[in-house]
Design an enzyme around this catalytic site. Structure first.
Site, PDB file in Angstrom:
ATOM      1  N   HIS A  37       0.005  -7.647   6.366  1.00 58.86           N
ATOM      2  CA  HIS A  37       0.751  -8.881   6.099  1.00 58.86           C
ATOM      3  C   HIS A  37      -0.144 -10.120   6.223  1.00 58.86           C
ATOM      4  CE1 HIS A  37       4.882  -7.306   5.656  1.00 58.86           C
ATOM      5  NE2 HIS A  37       4.386  -6.307   6.365  1.00 58.86           N
ATOM      6  N   ASP A  39      -2.423 -10.584   3.578  1.00 55.86           N
ATOM      7  CA  ASP A  39      -2.897 -10.875   2.230  1.00 55.86           C
ATOM      8  C   ASP A  39      -2.174 -12.059   1.601  1.00 55.86           C
ATOM      9  OD1 ASP A  39      -0.575  -9.317   1.994  1.00 55.86           O
ATOM     10  OD2 ASP A  39      -1.325  -8.147   0.296  1.00 55.86           O
ATOM     11  N   SER A  70       7.993   9.170 -17.433  1.00 48.64           N
ATOM     12  CA  SER A  70       7.433   9.530 -16.134  1.00 48.64           C
ATOM     13  C   SER A  70       7.801  10.964 -15.796  1.00 48.64           C
ATOM     14  CB  SER A  70       7.945   8.602 -15.031  1.00 48.64           C
ATOM     15  OG  SER A  70       7.571   9.090 -13.756  1.00 48.64           O
ATOM     16  N   GLY A 128       7.511   5.180  -1.569  1.00 47.80           N
ATOM     17  CA  GLY A 128       8.199   4.674  -0.391  1.00 47.80           C
ATOM     18  C   GLY A 128       7.520   4.987   0.921  1.00 47.80           C
ATOM     19  N   ALA A 129       6.260   5.440   0.869  1.00 44.64           N
ATOM     20  CA  ALA A 129       5.560   5.842   2.090  1.00 44.64           C
ATOM     21  C   ALA A 129       4.581   4.788   2.585  1.00 44.64           C
ATOM     22  CB  ALA A 129       4.817   7.159   1.846  1.00 44.64           C
ATOM     23  N   ASP A 178      -2.813  -4.503  -2.362  1.00 46.95           N
ATOM     24  CA  ASP A 178      -2.578  -3.166  -2.889  1.00 46.95           C
ATOM     25  C   ASP A 178      -3.210  -2.987  -4.269  1.00 46.95           C
ATOM     26  OD1 ASP A 178      -1.141  -2.882  -0.592  1.00 46.95           O
ATOM     27  OD2 ASP A 178       0.820  -2.854  -1.551  1.00 46.95           O
TER      28      ASP A 178
END
Length: 390
Positions: A37, A39, A70, A128-129, A178
């Site tokens: 947190h 960035d 997908s 979600g990991a 990210d």
């Protein structure tokens, strides 16, 4: 990245679209070693890429049509989604397709003539990991279109465009870490990144050579960055910067933190957020210095301090993450902390190679005793960033 996997993705593209793809690309998820947190506060981060990747087989179109498929949505039974590039607009899509279509939108908004594409995606990055599955999806599409349309964008520029796609098109207020990690990391290294100017330093990070391992423990607790709590933290940080009269919390020096907290008065929530960001930036710099000095084991306590700050000041941990950290440390880990945006996701554990089996078993047993879903545990090895496969 296996040749077989790239070939399988290309074969599925042929089945879906009736033609050969023009190429196949891959972009990795990431683990953040330290710097959480920071960035979106113009601070320092230190991620490295995972072997887990999003892979895309892609061909250009010149008719304004964007077709997306997908392998990970509804299995292979999921259908092709067809969109028109002229109709793409922010926050109109709440499905997985928002990530690749948002990249197309961001490229076109930046003046790049992207006239359509056929895209088939498959990912091994756990969703979600807290391992940046969405950034991997964005970056692989951006890199493919950059190559096919000969846009001439460098990795850090693609990362900026992908961040804009997620911020504006998807509506998630994420920072730049990210996407930059996925686009720019190198195998065998952690990326020391200044998120203000995107200056980068590749720091050698070969734990196996020193008899250590870094475990990722996916708690299986899912999170979503576009939900409110992440945004509240970011807004609180921006409020703190405004109250302190600085452009971003990165501008608050560590040795001036106490004075800054006094100036914030009795706004305890903002004080906690400011304290985390300022001390976390300093922790990143400490880890870099220790690694450069060859004192790799000494980073363990710094990682653990980072978890305490995220748990107590930023308040984004959860019982499952805390259980991983506490159990791993009790089992002899050198250090442990949650990683990623929080409210679920994964923790990392730095351990001697000889202790990995014992620590893994202890964490699994602790989750069972607590009635939690069994965690997924795997070793994280610094891998290559985004690249073309064929």
């Amino acid at each position: 990245m296996s040749v077989e996997r790239a070939a399988a993705v290309a074969e599925r593209f042929r089945e879906l679209y009736g033609a050969e793809p023009e190429g196949v690309w891959a972009a990795p998820g990431r683990v953040n070693l330290i710097g959480e947190h920071t960035d979106y506060n113009d601070g320092f981060v230190m991620p490295f890429a995972l072997p887990h990747t999003a892979v895309a087989a892609v061909s250009r179109r010149d008719d304004g049509v964007l077709r997306l498929h997908s392998a990970d949505i509804d299995g292979e039974a999921g259908g092709v989604v067809e969109l028109r590039v002229d109709d793409l607009a922010p926050e109109t899509d709440r499905n997985w397709t928002a990530y690749p279509s948002g990249v197309v939108w961001a490229l076109r908004q930046a003046g790049h003539q992207v006239t359509g594409a056929d895209i088939h995606l498959a990912s091994t990055v756990p969703a979600g990991a807290g391992l940046s599955s969405s950034a991997a999806l964005e970056v692989v599409v951006a890199l493919a279109l950059n190559d096919l349309y000969e846009l001439g964008q460098k990795g850090w520029q693609l990362a900026r465009l992908c961040q804009r796609a997620e911020n504006v098109y998807v509506g998630a207020p994420v920072g730049i870490m990210d996407q930059t990690a996925s686009a720019c990391c190198e195998a065998g290294h952690a990326l020391f990144l200044d998120t203000r100017d995107l200056s980068q330093q590749q720091i050698p990070f070969d734990l196996a050579a020193e008899g250590m391992r870094l475990l990722v423990v996916d708690t299986q607790v899912k999170h979503s960055h576009s939900e409110g709590e992440y945004g509240k933290r970011r807004a609180g940080c921006e409020k703190g910067a405004a109250l302190l009269g600085v452009d971003a919390l990165r501008d608050v020096a560590y040795d001036e933190l106490d004075a800054a907290l006094e100036r914030l008065g009795d706004d305890e929530e903002v004080r906690r957020l400011v304290r985390h960001v300022v001390t976390e930036d300093q922790r990143v710099e400490r880890v870099v210095a220790l690694l450069e000095a060859g004192e790799t084991r000494a980073i363990g306590p710094v990682l653990t301090q980072g978890h305490a700050s995220l748990r107590d000041d930023f308040r984004i941990s959860c019982p499952e993450l805390d259980l991983v950290v506490d159990t791993a440390l009790a089992g002899g880990a050198l250090g442990a902390r949650m990683t990623g945006g929080g409210f679920g996701g994964s923790a990392i554990v730095l351990a001697e190679a000889a202790d990995v089996e014992t620590i893994t078993k202890a964490v699994e047993e602790a989750f069972g005793a607590a009635g939690f879903i069994a965690p997924r545990v795997f070793e994280a090895v610094p891998a290559a960033g985004a690249r073309r496969l064929s």
